[in-house]
Design a protein around this motif. Structure first.
Motif, short mmCIF file in Angstrom:
data_model
loop_
_atom_site.label_atom_id
_atom_site.label_comp_id
_atom_site.label_asym_id
_atom_site.label_seq_id
_atom_site.Cartn_x
_atom_site.Cartn_y
_atom_site.Cartn_z
N SER A 72 42.39 -47.90 54.42
CA SER A 72 41.40 -48.02 55.44
C SER A 72 40.08 -48.52 54.95
O SER A 72 39.50 -47.99 54.06
N HIS A 161 38.85 -55.49 59.72
CA HIS A 161 39.89 -54.52 59.41
C HIS A 161 40.77 -55.15 58.35
O HIS A 161 41.45 -56.14 58.59
N CYS A 181 41.07 -36.38 53.90
CA CYS A 181 41.45 -36.85 55.24
C CYS A 181 41.52 -35.73 56.27
O CYS A 181 41.85 -35.97 57.42
N LEU A 195 41.95 -43.80 55.20
CA LEU A 195 42.06 -44.13 56.62
C LEU A 195 40.71 -44.18 57.33
O LEU A 195 40.62 -44.65 58.46
N LEU A 197 37.17 -45.37 58.53
CA LEU A 197 36.39 -46.60 58.66
C LEU A 197 34.94 -46.23 58.32
O LEU A 197 34.26 -45.56 59.10
N SER A 229 43.81 -46.92 60.97
CA SER A 229 42.45 -46.44 60.72
C SER A 229 41.67 -46.22 62.00
O SER A 229 40.85 -45.30 62.08
N THR A 233 40.12 -42.70 62.83
CA THR A 233 38.67 -42.65 63.03
C THR A 233 38.32 -42.13 64.41
O THR A 233 37.39 -41.33 64.57
#
Length: 299
Positions: A72, A161, A181, A195, A197, A229, A233
């Motif tokens: 990510s 991305h 995470c 992951l 952003l 991601s 997010t």
């Protein structure tokens, strides 16, 4: 393939004159039936051959996304882009899907609305959110150059991305094993989770979002940017607010479905139509897990 006329077949099957007495045992009626059977068989075989040829040349097997995930990283050019209306080949929502989204935003307006992805239909959402704040995050320059908006309170940002859909499986395993995470891991913009952003416009991290829509990036091919991601997010953003509605499009696809189950949870699913899932996340939770129920293990 050689095709014989009925006359030709009859002549071939008719014995010489000196054997005519023996051939009289085969009646004319039986001979005609036999000829008809041969010609019918030949025609049927030819039809099957044509069907198989057409089928093999026109039917392509569906592309199955490798169950591998992304790394990510998203990096925007914080420039608000102005757009102009010209038709573009983009995916759209069905009437029922769009109505669900429009009703949701109209009910919560004026609100803070964050949208990953940008298609012409979405400009109506910013109009429905009059008096609120709407931010679109889009990575496709083609879409940005083909859309325009003058809605007050609406901003459009170009983002990047870099993680492709083909990395989804790997990233999902990573997110399950990496404490960075977890829901309470800390601010997104400084997260070490692959992951997360971390390079979105500053408003994304500062505002409390009422509605978050995920319809980007494309994620339509293994080598295209995937939505792993953006879904993760969105789930993290939702947990920092009070009550946040998160809408995911294209849940008929494996990645969208898996990541929605993992980070938004079926217990939070309040409605769905077509390819849209609508989740309602209660923020300010101290839970160390995304889902209170056991997640169905898909790995």
């Amino acid at each position: 393939m050689i095709f014989l006329s009925a006359t030709k077949v009859i002549s071939l099957l008719t014995p010489p004159t000196n054997n005519r007495k023996q051939s009289m045992k085969v009646t004319r009626k039986k001979l005609l039936i036999f000829v008809f059977f041969i010609l019918s068989t030949v025609s049927l075989l030819r039809l099957l051959n044509i069907t198989i040829s057409n089928s093999s040349s026109s039917t392509q097997p569906p592309v199955l996304l490798p169950l591998t995930l992304l790394e990510s990283c998203s990096s925007p050019s914080p420039t608000c882009t102005k757009l102009s209306t010209s038709p573009a080949v983009v995916s759209t929502l069905t009437e029922k899907e769009f109505q669900l989204l429009l009703n949701l935003i109209s009910h919560r307006a004026p609100c803070n609305l964050l949208v990953f992805g940008l298609i012409p239909q979405f400009l109506l959402l910013s109009s429905a959110n009059a008096g609120g704040t709407t931010i679109f995050l889009e990575d496709d320059p083609g879409k940005l150059s083909n859309i325009t908006t003058n809605s007050k309170g609406t901003q459009i940002y170009k983002v990047e991305h870099q993680i492709v859909a083909g990395e989804a499986y790997k990233l999902l395993k990573h997110a399950r094993d990496d404490p960075a995470c977890a829901p309470q891991a800390g601010p997104l913009q400084v997260s070490s989770c692959r992951l997360a952003l971390t390079k979105l416009p500053w408003e994304v991290y500062e505002f409390k979002w009422d509605v978050v829509v995920v319809d980007g990036p494309s994620g339509d091919r293994p080598e295209a940017p995937g939505r792993m991601s953006t879904i993760y997010t969105a789930s993290m953003i939702a947990r920092t607010g009070n009550i946040t509605d998160v809408v995911i499009h294209d849940v008929d696809r494996t990645i969208e479905k898996w990541f929605s189950w993992e980070f938004l949870c079926d217990e939070n699913l309040v409605s769905s139509t077509g390819k849209l899932w609508h989740f309602r996340i209660m923020g300010n939770s101290s839970s160390p897990r995304f889902c209170s129920n056991e997640t169905v293990q898909i790995l």
